[in-house]
Design a protein around this motif. Structure first.
Motif, short mmCIF file in Angstrom:
data_model
loop_
_atom_site.label_atom_id
_atom_site.label_comp_id
_atom_site.label_asym_id
_atom_site.label_seq_id
_atom_site.Cartn_x
_atom_site.Cartn_y
_atom_site.Cartn_z
N GLY A 166 18.18 3.72 -8.49
CA GLY A 166 17.94 2.92 -7.29
C GLY A 166 16.88 3.54 -6.39
O GLY A 166 16.05 2.82 -5.81
N SER A 167 16.89 4.85 -6.28
CA SER A 167 15.90 5.53 -5.45
C SER A 167 14.49 5.37 -6.01
O SER A 167 13.54 5.13 -5.27
CB SER A 167 16.23 7.02 -5.33
N VAL A 168 14.36 5.48 -7.33
CA VAL A 168 13.06 5.30 -7.96
C VAL A 168 12.56 3.87 -7.76
O VAL A 168 11.39 3.64 -7.43
CB VAL A 168 13.12 5.67 -9.47
N LEU A 169 13.44 2.90 -7.96
CA LEU A 169 13.04 1.49 -7.76
C LEU A 169 12.65 1.23 -6.30
O LEU A 169 11.66 0.55 -6.03
CB LEU A 169 14.17 0.56 -8.19
N ALA A 170 13.44 1.75 -5.38
CA ALA A 170 13.14 1.54 -3.96
C ALA A 170 11.83 2.22 -3.57
O ALA A 170 11.02 1.65 -2.82
CB ALA A 170 14.28 2.06 -3.09
N ALA A 171 11.58 3.42 -4.09
CA ALA A 171 10.33 4.13 -3.78
C ALA A 171 9.13 3.38 -4.35
O ALA A 171 8.11 3.22 -3.67
CB ALA A 171 10.39 5.55 -4.33
N LEU A 172 9.24 2.90 -5.59
CA LEU A 172 8.15 2.14 -6.18
C LEU A 172 7.91 0.84 -5.41
O LEU A 172 6.77 0.46 -5.13
CB LEU A 172 8.43 1.84 -7.65
N GLY A 173 9.00 0.17 -5.03
CA GLY A 173 8.88 -1.05 -4.24
C GLY A 173 8.22 -0.81 -2.90
O GLY A 173 7.35 -1.58 -2.47
N ALA A 174 8.61 0.26 -2.23
CA ALA A 174 8.00 0.58 -0.93
C ALA A 174 6.52 0.94 -1.11
O ALA A 174 5.68 0.53 -0.30
CB ALA A 174 8.75 1.74 -0.28
N MET A 175 6.22 1.66 -2.17
CA MET A 175 4.84 2.05 -2.43
C MET A 175 3.96 0.81 -2.66
O MET A 175 2.83 0.73 -2.16
CB MET A 175 4.80 2.97 -3.65
N LEU A 176 4.47 -0.16 -3.40
CA LEU A 176 3.71 -1.39 -3.65
C LEU A 176 3.61 -2.27 -2.41
O LEU A 176 2.55 -2.80 -2.09
CB LEU A 176 4.31 -2.17 -4.82
N ALA A 177 4.75 -2.42 -1.72
CA ALA A 177 4.77 -3.31 -0.54
C ALA A 177 3.86 -2.78 0.57
O ALA A 177 3.10 -3.54 1.18
CB ALA A 177 6.19 -3.46 -0.03
N VAL A 178 3.94 -1.50 0.83
CA VAL A 178 3.13 -0.91 1.90
C VAL A 178 1.69 -0.71 1.45
O VAL A 178 0.75 -0.88 2.23
CB VAL A 178 3.77 0.43 2.37
N GLY A 179 1.51 -0.38 0.18
CA GLY A 179 0.17 -0.11 -0.33
C GLY A 179 -0.77 -1.28 -0.24
O GLY A 179 -1.98 -1.12 -0.09
N GLY A 180 -0.23 -2.48 -0.36
CA GLY A 180 -1.09 -3.67 -0.28
C GLY A 180 -1.78 -3.81 1.07
O GLY A 180 -2.87 -4.38 1.15
N PHE A 181 -1.18 -3.28 2.11
CA PHE A 181 -1.78 -3.39 3.45
C PHE A 181 -2.97 -2.43 3.64
O PHE A 181 -3.75 -2.60 4.56
CB PHE A 181 -0.72 -3.10 4.52
N PHE A 182 -3.09 -1.42 2.77
CA PHE A 182 -4.13 -0.42 2.94
C PHE A 182 -5.30 -0.59 2.01
O PHE A 182 -6.21 0.22 2.01
CB PHE A 182 -3.53 0.98 2.79
N LEU A 183 -5.29 -1.64 1.20
CA LEU A 183 -6.43 -1.86 0.29
C LEU A 183 -7.42 -2.83 0.89
O LEU A 183 -7.16 -3.66 1.66
CB LEU A 183 -5.93 -2.40 -1.06
#
Length: 183
Positions: A166-183
């Motif tokens: 669950g932690s890996v999935l949540a971290a990957l999800g957060a990385m993708l969700a937040v990362g889109g705002f910085f590209l």
């Protein structure tokens, strides 16, 4: 557009991963219900078939166009018929199989956006999106042919390494969700 993809890819992973970590038994119960849900199977199958019809309609390959465009909206009528036939003929493991179909369709649309953001050389954050799409497509291909193994693997992970998974999935999800705002 990459913000959209970040949210579409990241939020479900973040929500499911957070659910696994913070509401473990409830999420495991919902996952088991998802594996046998006829409503989820029908809904996700419809999305997968109509998305496939859209891809066949817009891909621009002469052989596809010759076969699939004999009359207007033929591919979408075929998608409706195939959705119905899939639901009645392949009910076992269908929610997982349909979800895997969507995982295989994501790169076709995502790469229309990411190809514009890839630098000439070096690493950029957009490569995280590309790697996630490829990983999802590979998992989708495997899951289309062996959905029962995907269900078995999910059960095993949720019973043995729930918090880590669950932690890996949540971290990957957060990385993708937040990362889109910085590209």
């Amino acid at each position: 557009m990459i913000v959209f993809w970040g949210l579409i890819l990241g939020l479900p992973l973040l929500a499911y991963g957070g659910g696994v970590v913070f509401c473990g038994e409830k999420t495991v119960s919902l996952t088991e219900r998802f594996f046998v849900s006829k409503i989820a199977a029908a809904a996700i199958s419809a999305v997968a078939w109509f998305w496939t019809a859209y891809e066949c309609d817009t891909i621009g390959i002469d052989v596809f166009d010759m076969l699939l465009k004999r009359f207007p909206l033929q591919v979408y009528v075929m998608a409706a018929v195939l959705t119905y036939l899939t639901v009645i003929w392949m009910p076992k493991n269908l929610p997982v199989r349909a979800l895997c179909a969507i995982l295989m369709l994501i790169p076709a649309e995502l790469f229309k956006t990411t190809r514009l953001l890839v630098p000439v050389s070096g690493f950029a954050y957009v490569h995280v999106f590309v790697a996630a799409a490829y990983a999802g497509a590979v998992a989708g291909m495997y899951g289309m042919f062996y959905p029962w193994r995907m269900e078995t693997a999910a059960r095993w992970l949720l019973s043995r390494a729930r918090v880590a998974c669950g932690s890996v999935l949540a971290a990957l999800g957060a990385m993708l969700a937040v990362g889109g705002f910085f590209l």
